[in-house]
Design an enzyme around this catalytic site. Structure first.
Site, PDB file in Angstrom:
ATOM      1  N   LYS A  94       0.863  -1.187   0.000  1.00  0.00           N
ATOM      2  CA  LYS A  94       0.000   0.000   0.000  1.00  0.00           C
ATOM      3  C   LYS A  94       0.894   1.229   0.000  1.00  0.00           C
ATOM      4  O   LYS A  94       2.015   1.198   0.506  1.00  0.00           O
ATOM      5  CB  LYS A  94      -0.887   0.019   1.254  1.00  0.00           C
ATOM      6  CG  LYS A  94      -2.140   0.826   1.079  1.00  0.00           C
ATOM      7  CD  LYS A  94      -3.188   0.040   0.325  1.00  0.00           C
ATOM      8  CE  LYS A  94      -4.453   0.825   0.115  1.00  0.00           C
ATOM      9  NZ  LYS A  94      -5.523  -0.029  -0.428  1.00  0.00           N
TER      10      LYS A  94
HETATM   11  P1  NAD Z   1     -13.071   7.717  -2.767  1.00  0.00           P
HETATM   12  O1  NAD Z   1     -12.071   8.756  -2.436  1.00  0.00           O
HETATM   13  O2  NAD Z   1     -13.496   7.522  -4.180  1.00  0.00           O
HETATM   14  O3  NAD Z   1     -14.413   7.946  -1.893  1.00  0.00           O
HETATM   15  C1  NAD Z   1     -14.420   8.074  -0.510  1.00  0.00           C
HETATM   16  C2  NAD Z   1     -15.809   8.567  -0.110  1.00  0.00           C
HETATM   17  O4  NAD Z   1     -15.925   8.581   1.317  1.00  0.00           O
HETATM   18  C3  NAD Z   1     -16.102   9.991  -0.565  1.00  0.00           C
HETATM   19  O5  NAD Z   1     -17.459  10.104  -0.947  1.00  0.00           O
HETATM   20  C4  NAD Z   1     -15.858  10.817   0.706  1.00  0.00           C
HETATM   21  O6  NAD Z   1     -16.585  12.040   0.718  1.00  0.00           O
HETATM   22  C5  NAD Z   1     -16.394   9.852   1.743  1.00  0.00           C
HETATM   23  N1  NAD Z   1     -15.914  10.089   3.084  1.00  0.00           N
HETATM   24  C6  NAD Z   1     -14.665  10.380   3.507  1.00  0.00           C
HETATM   25  N2  NAD Z   1     -14.654  10.531   4.852  1.00  0.00           N
HETATM   26  C7  NAD Z   1     -15.923  10.303   5.258  1.00  0.00           C
HETATM   27  C8  NAD Z   1     -16.541  10.306   6.516  1.00  0.00           C
HETATM   28  N3  NAD Z   1     -15.859  10.574   7.633  1.00  0.00           N
HETATM   29  N4  NAD Z   1     -17.858  10.015   6.574  1.00  0.00           N
HETATM   30  C9  NAD Z   1     -18.573   9.746   5.449  1.00  0.00           C
HETATM   31  N5  NAD Z   1     -18.024   9.725   4.238  1.00  0.00           N
HETATM   32  C10 NAD Z   1     -16.724  10.012   4.145  1.00  0.00           C
HETATM   33  O7  NAD Z   1     -12.488   6.360  -2.151  1.00  0.00           O
HETATM   34  P2  NAD Z   1     -12.845   4.874  -2.590  1.00  0.00           P
HETATM   35  O8  NAD Z   1     -11.876   4.445  -3.623  1.00  0.00           O
HETATM   36  O9  NAD Z   1     -14.289   4.755  -2.818  1.00  0.00           O
HETATM   37  O10 NAD Z   1     -12.426   4.105  -1.249  1.00  0.00           O
HETATM   38  C11 NAD Z   1     -13.308   4.014  -0.135  1.00  0.00           C
HETATM   39  C12 NAD Z   1     -12.843   2.871   0.759  1.00  0.00           C
HETATM   40  O11 NAD Z   1     -12.845   1.653  -0.012  1.00  0.00           O
HETATM   41  C13 NAD Z   1     -11.442   2.981   1.328  1.00  0.00           C
HETATM   42  O12 NAD Z   1     -11.409   2.358   2.600  1.00  0.00           O
HETATM   43  C14 NAD Z   1     -10.597   2.164   0.363  1.00  0.00           C
HETATM   44  O13 NAD Z   1      -9.405   1.688   0.947  1.00  0.00           O
HETATM   45  C15 NAD Z   1     -11.560   1.050   0.065  1.00  0.00           C
HETATM   46  N6  NAD Z   1     -11.291   0.318  -1.177  1.00  0.00           N
HETATM   47  C16 NAD Z   1     -11.270   0.951  -2.380  1.00  0.00           C
HETATM   48  C17 NAD Z   1     -11.048   0.206  -3.540  1.00  0.00           C
HETATM   49  C18 NAD Z   1     -11.084   0.827  -4.910  1.00  0.00           C
HETATM   50  O14 NAD Z   1     -11.000   0.075  -5.890  1.00  0.00           O
HETATM   51  N7  NAD Z   1     -11.239   2.127  -5.045  1.00  0.00           N
HETATM   52  C19 NAD Z   1     -10.793  -1.172  -3.456  1.00  0.00           C
HETATM   53  C20 NAD Z   1     -10.838  -1.790  -2.219  1.00  0.00           C
HETATM   54  C21 NAD Z   1     -11.087  -1.032  -1.080  1.00  0.00           C
END
Ligand code: NAD
Length: 434
Positions: free
Chosen positions: A123
């Site tokens: 990561k």
């Molecule tokens: P992103 O940046 O696209 O979206 C994050 C979202 O969460 C945004 O809408 C943001 O406004 C919201 N957010 C942030 N802090 C918040 C809070 N305190 N309360 C409510 N909403 C909040 O990120 P993403 O890629 O969607 O990733 C989200 C999660 O999923 C992370 O934990 C990431 O590690 C995990 N993840 C992502 C992927 C991927 O392919 N993108 C894969 C596996 C896991």
């Protein structure tokens, strides 16, 4: 040697390992310890697997638009590469820490092993305020971070991908910078990149799609019909917005979603596509969205919705939220959203928790497909990507379910048992090089 590790005695095994005990890493270790005990893991392997293989810290100087140079701290943690090149996203955030990145890297190791993709776990993170930076500043930051880590990254070594606040464009800059240094185009060095640069069809939707697939599988096990289920989703980014959209497509009523600006509720069901368009046209957030009642994040997490999908960040569901939530199924789109204490409460309440390393593994699965396509120079149809993804997620869900039943543990511990067992077995076969 048998491994009779009492969970309460585990410090004995971890000392003198210089591991800081902050929350996300500690959360990961608590579950790892239980799996290690079930597997009677060899103590030496235990010691090896609870430490990252390598940690890189870099100071990234960036000329800001004002002309002033600012220096940002960047990390890349390789937790393990026993099964293959390490794989994991890069997170840009003002509060990202090395320990958080360490935990996320370890989760990638177990996740890749669990869904049977031939990768280890890694990561990356950069401590920066992405929403306050211009596109030019983000490009300079990304390129310098990539150049600093040129010797670490590589299609056969370590392959980054998007995570919070990083996207296809940032992956394109990584590809270009790496390729310039390598003196040849290396599109397999990064996944989650634009389709026009060797990205995979279906990658952008893959994590949300996997969340939907395992939710459907869980509903089937519990005898619930999607049409009778309500859903609440925390986070409306890549994972949350797609999961909400696809669950609505399956017939579920999505009654609440939230983002950094708060929660949005409509008991009759939200129009997710309209909300996605609203976000695109209104600076990237739901602020001011008209057709919903504003609720707090805590209210969203404790709603009486049948399914709760935390898809924002770590440590969101503590003991109190677990006590108060009305959900019957929790599907962890985010990494590490549930604290270990909350797991116990949820289990006692009979809530089925689909753990992060299973629920959000759709992203790394299609990243693997993307890497395979880049290396073959032959690209699949979206239908083929989705079919293979659905099959791998359904298989993984079924195997985790069986493992959990066999050991009479939660799906989370079942998933850890499967992931840790696979890595430990590969380690045993490879042996320790002297
Ligand atoms: P992103 O940046 O696209 O979206 C994050 C979202 O969460 C945004 O809408 C943001 O406004 C919201 N957010 C942030 N802090 C918040 C809070 N305190 N309360 C409510 N909403 C909040 O990120 P993403 O890629 O969607 O990733 C989200 C999660 O999923 C992370 O934990 C990431 O590690 C995990 N993840 C992502 C992927 C991927 O392919 N993108 C894969 C596996 C896991």
């Amino acid at each position: 040697m048998p491994f009779n590790l009492d969970v309460h005695d585990r410090a004995v095994y971890r000392e003198p390992a210089p591991i800081a005990r902050d929350d996300p890493f500690e959360s990961m270790m608590e579950r790892f310890d239980v799996a290690a005990k079930i597997l009677e893991l060899n103590p030496g392997f235990y010691e090896y697997l609870c430490r990252p293989a390598r940690m890189h810290i870099t100071s990234i100087p960036v000329e800001m638009d004002s002309g002033r140079v600012k220096v940002f701290e960047g990390y890349r943690v390789i937790h393990n590469n026993v099964l293959g090149p390490s794989k994991g996203g890069i997170r840009f955030a003002p509060d990202v820490t090395l320990n958080e990145v360490k935990a996320l890297a370890a989760w990638m190791t177990w996740k890749c092993a669990l869904v049977n993709v031939p990768f280890g776990g890694a990561k990356g993170g950069v401590v920066c305020p992405p929403s306050e930076m211009s596109a030019d500043e983000l490009e300079r930051l990304t390129r310098r971070y990539t150049a600093d880590l040129f010797d670490v990254f590589g299609p056969d070594k370590d392959i980054p991908a998007p995570d919070m606040n990083t996207n296809e464009q940032i992956m394109a800059w990584i590809l270009d910078t790496y390729s310039m240094h390598a003196r040849q185009t290396e599109n397999a060095v990064v996944t989650g990149k634009p389709v026009g640069l060797g990205g995979s069809l279906g990658r952008r939707e893959a994590t949300g799609r996997g969340v939907m697939t395992v939710t459907m599988a869980a509903m089937e096990r519990l005898g619930l019909a999607p049409g009778d289920c309500t859903v609440a989703v925390q986070g409306f980014g890549n994972v949350g917005s797609i999961a909400a959209e696809l669950l609505a497509d399956q017939g579920c009523t999505v009654v609440a979603v939230s983002d950094i600006t708060g929660g949005y509720y409509n008991g009759k069901g939200l129009d997710i596509k309209k909300m996605q368009t609203y976000v695109q046209e209104n600076g990237g957030t739901l602020e001011g969205y008209p057709d919903a009642e504003q609720i707090t994040n805590e209210e969203l997490l404790t709603l009486d919705a049948d399914v709760l999908v935390p898809a924002a960040k770590e440590d969101q569901i503590d003991e109190e939220i677990a006590e108060d939530t009305g959900a019957r199924i929790i599907v962890e789109g985010a990494n590490g959203p549930t604290l270990p204490e909350a797991d116990t409460v949820l289990r006692d309440k009979g809530v089925l928790v689909i753990p992060d390393i299973l629920a959000n593994a759709g992203g790394v699965t299609v990243s693997y497909f993307e890497w395979v396509q880049d290396r073959q120079g032959y690209f699949w149809t979206e239908e083929r990507v989705n079919q293979r993804l659905d099959r791998m997620m359904q298989d993984a869900f079924a195997k985790v379910y069986e493992t959990a039943e066999k050991h009479d543990v939660s799906l989370r511990i079942g998933a850890y048992v499967m992931g840790v067992r696979k890595v430990a077995e590969a380690l045993r076969l490879r042996g320790i090089y002297a």
